[in-house]
Every structure is written in C-alpha cells, then in structure tokens.
Design an enzyme around this catalytic site. Structure first.
Site, PDB file in Angstrom:
ATOM      1  N   GLU A   1      -6.606   8.435   7.010  1.00  0.00           N
ATOM      2  CA  GLU A   1      -6.762   9.107   8.300  1.00  0.00           C
ATOM      3  C   GLU A   1      -7.219  10.564   8.169  1.00  0.00           C
ATOM      4  O   GLU A   1      -6.501  11.498   8.558  1.00  0.00           O
ATOM      5  CB  GLU A   1      -5.455   9.022   9.096  1.00  0.00           C
ATOM      6  CG  GLU A   1      -5.055   7.587   9.404  1.00  0.00           C
ATOM      7  CD  GLU A   1      -3.849   7.480  10.337  1.00  0.00           C
ATOM      8  OE1 GLU A   1      -3.264   8.528  10.677  1.00  0.00           O
ATOM      9  OE2 GLU A   1      -3.502   6.357  10.716  1.00  0.00           O
TER      10      GLU A   1
ATOM     11  N   TYR B   1      -3.166   1.777  16.458  1.00  0.00           N
ATOM     12  CA  TYR B   1      -1.903   1.762  17.178  1.00  0.00           C
ATOM     13  C   TYR B   1      -2.083   1.582  18.686  1.00  0.00           C
ATOM     14  O   TYR B   1      -1.380   0.812  19.309  1.00  0.00           O
ATOM     15  CB  TYR B   1      -1.123   3.049  16.904  1.00  0.00           C
ATOM     16  CG  TYR B   1      -0.644   3.139  15.469  1.00  0.00           C
ATOM     17  CD1 TYR B   1       0.519   2.505  15.071  1.00  0.00           C
ATOM     18  CD2 TYR B   1      -1.391   3.822  14.512  1.00  0.00           C
ATOM     19  CE1 TYR B   1       0.950   2.548  13.756  1.00  0.00           C
ATOM     20  CE2 TYR B   1      -0.969   3.888  13.193  1.00  0.00           C
ATOM     21  CZ  TYR B   1       0.197   3.242  12.813  1.00  0.00           C
ATOM     22  OH  TYR B   1       0.607   3.280  11.505  1.00  0.00           O
TER      23      TYR B   1
ATOM     24  N   HIS C   1      -2.557  11.049   1.274  1.00  0.00           N
ATOM     25  CA  HIS C   1      -1.925  10.826   2.572  1.00  0.00           C
ATOM     26  C   HIS C   1      -1.281  12.140   3.003  1.00  0.00           C
ATOM     27  O   HIS C   1      -0.062  12.227   3.174  1.00  0.00           O
ATOM     28  CB  HIS C   1      -0.908   9.685   2.486  1.00  0.00           C
ATOM     29  CG  HIS C   1      -0.583   9.061   3.812  1.00  0.00           C
ATOM     30  ND1 HIS C   1      -0.617   7.695   4.023  1.00  0.00           N
ATOM     31  CD2 HIS C   1      -0.224   9.613   4.991  1.00  0.00           C
ATOM     32  CE1 HIS C   1      -0.258   7.437   5.281  1.00  0.00           C
ATOM     33  NE2 HIS C   1      -0.022   8.587   5.886  1.00  0.00           N
TER      34      HIS C   1
ATOM     35  N   ASN D   1      -6.839   1.677  10.654  1.00  0.00           N
ATOM     36  CA  ASN D   1      -5.493   1.915  11.160  1.00  0.00           C
ATOM     37  C   ASN D   1      -5.555   1.934  12.678  1.00  0.00           C
ATOM     38  O   ASN D   1      -6.374   2.657  13.254  1.00  0.00           O
ATOM     39  CB  ASN D   1      -4.946   3.251  10.656  1.00  0.00           C
ATOM     40  CG  ASN D   1      -4.797   3.298   9.150  1.00  0.00           C
ATOM     41  OD1 ASN D   1      -5.027   2.318   8.457  1.00  0.00           O
ATOM     42  ND2 ASN D   1      -4.393   4.450   8.636  1.00  0.00           N
TER      43      ASN D   1
ATOM     44  N   GLU E   1      -2.995  -0.053   8.514  1.00  0.00           N
ATOM     45  CA  GLU E   1      -1.792   0.360   9.233  1.00  0.00           C
ATOM     46  C   GLU E   1      -1.814  -0.253  10.614  1.00  0.00           C
ATOM     47  O   GLU E   1      -2.838  -0.231  11.301  1.00  0.00           O
ATOM     48  CB  GLU E   1      -1.689   1.882   9.396  1.00  0.00           C
ATOM     49  CG  GLU E   1      -1.234   2.652   8.189  1.00  0.00           C
ATOM     50  CD  GLU E   1      -0.993   4.128   8.507  1.00  0.00           C
ATOM     51  OE1 GLU E   1      -0.627   4.439   9.662  1.00  0.00           O
ATOM     52  OE2 GLU E   1      -1.189   4.954   7.614  1.00  0.00           O
TER      53      GLU E   1
ATOM     54  N   ARG F   1       0.850  -1.185   0.000  1.00  0.00           N
ATOM     55  CA  ARG F   1       0.000   0.000   0.000  1.00  0.00           C
ATOM     56  C   ARG F   1       0.890   1.240   0.000  1.00  0.00           C
ATOM     57  O   ARG F   1       1.724   1.410   0.890  1.00  0.00           O
ATOM     58  CB  ARG F   1      -0.898   0.002   1.244  1.00  0.00           C
ATOM     59  CG  ARG F   1      -1.734   1.259   1.377  1.00  0.00           C
ATOM     60  CD  ARG F   1      -2.552   1.268   2.659  1.00  0.00           C
ATOM     61  NE  ARG F   1      -3.158   2.576   2.830  1.00  0.00           N
ATOM     62  CZ  ARG F   1      -3.062   3.331   3.915  1.00  0.00           C
ATOM     63  NH1 ARG F   1      -2.388   2.908   4.973  1.00  0.00           N
ATOM     64  NH2 ARG F   1      -3.637   4.509   3.977  1.00  0.00           N
TER      65      ARG F   1
END
Length: 496
Positions: free
Chosen positions: A189, A320, A144, A318, A397, A100
């Site tokens: 995002e 984290y 992005h 995504n 992600e 990606r």
C-alpha cells in the site's frame, strides 16, 4: 512524461452488491488456490529494542503524544517475535497453506544502510523454516511502512536516496531468504505511505505537505522498480516478484459531469499514480495536469519510468470498501470530516483534489465505519484483469474489524465476520468464473494487533488476542475459514 494507456475508471452512482450464489449451490475454488492470512511486522512482532533493532518511523510516531489512540504503540504488540512458533502452529491447525508477513527493515538493517544484522535475519529464517515444515507457503513483504527513523531524518520517502537504500535492503533480504521463499512483495500500500504519511499526516511520519506526498509517491514507485531488479539479481529464476496496491473502487454520487470529473481526479491519485508507471510506464496525463499548480514533477528524472516499469510476476490487491465522491458542494464539511475512511485531519491526503467531496456509501458497516460491499471487490478484480491481462492476481488483504470478545463458553463468536468473508470470497469466485486469474486470498489479519493510529481498539484478527495475557483464541471465523482452506469449498454462513 506521457499519459498512460490506462482506461478511465468505471462505476455506477450506487454500485451493486456481489451476485449471490444460488441457494444450495456450493462455492467451489480451483485446486491449487492459496488460502492464507496476512500480518505486518510492526503490528505484531514487538521486541522493539531486541537484536539490534532501532526505531522505525512508527516507533517515533506512536510514542509522540496525540498521534495514536490512547498513546498506544507496538513495543510489545502481540509478541509474535517470541511466540511465532505458536502462531505458525495455529495456522497449520486451521489448515492454511500460505502466510504473508513483512520483514522489519530496522530489524534487518537498523540504520537503513550497510550490512544486515544477522540476528535479525535469523528470526525470519526460523519463521520461514517453521512455515515450510508445516506445509505453509511464505510470502514476504519487504516494506509495510516501517522506514528506519534514520532514513526519515535524512528526508524520508520524498528524497530519491531512500529508493536506493530500499533496493540495497531488498537485495540483503533476497540473498538471505531467496533459497526458501518463492513469493516476494516489494511494497504494501504505497498510497498510505505517501499520502497518509506525508499528506494528511495521520500515519507516520506525520508530515502534512502535499508536494512531499507526491514526491514520496514517485520515490516509492522508484523503490519498487529498483527493488524488483535487485531481487531478480539474487533470486532463483522461479521466484515471483509482486507489489500490493490498495487500489480504490471510486464511484460517482451521480452521473453529473462534475461528479464524473471527481472520480477521474481521485482515481488518478488513488490508483493511476502507482499502476500507471508500474504497469504502463507512465503517469496519467490527467494526474500531471490536476497537480500542476503544486509541482512540475521535475523530481521525475530521465530513466525513472523505465526503472519503475519492471515486469511483474503477479499483482496483489488489497480491498476493504469503495469510495463515493462528488464534485465540490457548497457548504460541504471541511477536509477533517470527509468520509474517505482514512482518519480525521485538517490536511487532505488528496493533493490537487482536496475540494472533492467524499460521501458515506450506503449499507452495513464494520467497526471501522467502512461499508461492506463485496461487489466492489469483484469490480476491482475485473478492472485489473482488463488493466493487466495475463498478470496473475492475489487478494493480499481483505477483512473486517468488529467488537469481538469471548462469550460465556470462552469462545469468540463473530458471525458478522463469517458473513463478510463469505460475501467477499464469493465475489472472488465470481471473478474467477468471469475469467480473472486470481491465484489466492490472504485474510487480514491472522491476529488481532496494533491497528496503527487506532491503537488496539480495532480487532481485525481471525484469532482473538487477550492483550493482557497475549493468549490466542481462534474465533469462529477462523474455524470457518480453515474449513474453506482445507476443502476448497465455502461453508454456509451458519456452518461453524
């Protein structure tokens, strides 16, 4: 505008880690699962002034004193523009079957208007051809965060004209690459673009206006919908159109009503502001009410919600780290010190909720200060399995930054990242077992790179980059992940 039908966020005061796999039980993924890595144009390409490329907002921001760590910028980054063949070969050698990457808007359409620059498109044509020749499936992200500076000078994302310019750009790229790329992602995002770029100002373009942040969020939503329609007008029917959201897992500090209300407010701003109109065709009523002192949302025009609410072929998530919040606390630190993981600023990225207190979640942390919690990834996947039943999901992600360095043997050993990947991929497998339709996983990131306002000090890559020589060295986590990609079975954490 009416409230969306999205469910209220769920969570426990402390959350729970992913259930461990029974000792000796292999973690096996289904055939056809995509094992990929992800990057973004400004973070890796360099060649900032080649081929007609003009400045993006990140060029301007990173060259403004005091905006990035050490004044670092992406002029060269890791020189992927000139070294892409080497990077494609690295992916193939590791055994990855998907990649990606994002297209640089100012490389393809330097002013954000008018015809495409063919030399810019030719770079991506060569990259895609190289990937396909190696059996690696390309997934293209159109945005992005590198808005052409000329469009920011005209008002940027708070102005609706930017959404129409984005749709035009999407059509240009779709026409150029649609015959060989099947997976398309409109935005990466959008929360960061809107609320860090226009709210707290820690990301480009560095503005600090809560109303502009909400306007930007809406016009990013509109840009997604218009771009999805534009892509479908030029792509073959079998191509897929998706969006990647950094949806948050938001948990209350306690079961008190004030803390549960804080979760609702942050969940609306982190998640509902995007998935409400995209998935349900409406903004959450609780969001409109909570921000009513700032704006009446009159920038949402008739027909906008229908334009945004385009059918998706997939949804990218995504993830984290989770967030832990409470209601206002007397004597709590100001917004500049809040523990929301999004950088320090005197301005809040949470319009209408800047009195909500963010707390550091317990547990081990990465170099970013983010708590490691694979259970949050499982929770997020299962939420969207319920939120959008039948919609395929991709983890677009997930990864961790650590202080990596070559050892005496010249290798880069990163056992912490291997443990991180094992935990989070196990959480993905558990979600598959629980009925979620997860089709692939993209490790962030393929390469160490320019980590936005943190400069080059945070290394997320599976491949170590010596920034002085630009030499690439796969870390032990890259070999571990490659073994998983080739076999579809997670190796043990000490296997490489």
């Amino acid at each position: 505008m009416s409230a969306s039908g999205s469910p209220a966020p769920s969570g426990s005061p402390s959350g729970s880690p992913a259930e461990s796999v029974a000792v000796g039980s292999p973690v096996v993924f289904p055939a056809g699962f995509l094992w990929g890595a992800a990057t973004s144009a400004y973070q890796i390409e360099g060649a900032a002034r080649e081929g007609g490329r003009t400045p993006s907002i990140w060029d301007t921001f990173s060259h403004t004193p005091g905006r990035t760590a050490g004044g670092e910028h992406g002029d060269v980054a890791v020189d992927h523009y000139h070294r892409y063949r080497e990077d494609v070969a690295l992916m193939a050698d590791l055994g990855l079957n998907a990649y990606r990457f994002s297209v640089s808007w100012p490389r393809v359409q330097p002013t954000g208007r008018g015809p495409a620059v063919q030399v810019g498109l030719d770079f991506y044509r060569r990259l895609v051809d190289g990937l396909l020749a190696r059996g690696i499936k390309p997934a293209v992200t159109l945005y992005h965060w590198d808005l052409p500076q000329e469009l920011e000078d005209a008002g940027g994302w708070p102005e609706r004209e930017t959404a129409y310019r984005f749709a035009e750009y999407a059509r240009l790229v779709g026409e150029a690459l649609g015959d060989r790329v099947e997976q398309w992602i409109t935005l990466n995002e959008p929360w960061c673009s809107a609320f860090l770029g226009y709210g707290s100002g820690v990301h480009a373009p560095g503005r600090t206006d809560p109303v502009a942040a909400l306007r930007a969020a809406h016009h990013l939503n509109l840009a997604h919908g218009l771009a999805a329609s534009a892509l479908r007008s030029v792509l073959p029917g079998h191509d897929t159109v998706a969006v990647s959201l950094n949806s948050s897992v938001v948990r209350p500090l306690s079961g008190d009503a004030a803390d549960l209300a804080a979760v609702r407010r942050i969940d609306d701003l982190a998640n509902g502001v995007f998935h409400g109109p995209m998935l349900h065709g409406a903004y959450p009523g609780t969001l409109l009410e909570a921000t009513s002192a700032l704006t009446d949302w009159s920038f949402v025009r008739d027909g906008d919600l229908a334009a945004i609410h385009q059918p998706l072929d997939a949804l990218g998530l995504n993830y984290y780290t989770p967030a832990l919040v409470s209601g206002p606390v007397a004597g709590a630190p100001g917004s500049g010190a809040r523990a929301d993981g999004h950088g320090a600023s005197a301005h809040s990225p949470w319009p209408g909720a800047d009195d909500v207190v963010f707390h550091q979640t317990p547990g081990e942390r990465t170099e970013m200060g983010w708590t490691i919690d694979p259970g949050g990834l499982h929770e997020l996947i299962m939420r969207y399995a319920r939120e959008a039943p039948g919609l395929p999901l991709y983890i677009t992600e997930n990864g961790a930054a650590y202080e990596d360095a070559p050892g005496p043997d010249g290798r880069v050993h990163d056992p912490e990242r291997i443990a991180y990947l094992h935990g989070h991929l196990s959480a993905v497998r558990r979600a598959l077992t629980d009925g979620a339709d997860v089709r692939g996983y993209y490790l962030w990131s393929l390469l160490d790179n320019f980590e936005w306002a943190y400069g080059y000090g945070k290394r997320f890559g599976a491949v170590y980059v010596d920034y002085a020589t630009l030499e690439r060295t796969p870390k032990s986590s890259a070999h571990w992940y490659g073994q998983a990609a080739r076999t579809g079975v997670l190796p043990g954490v000490g296997a490489v």
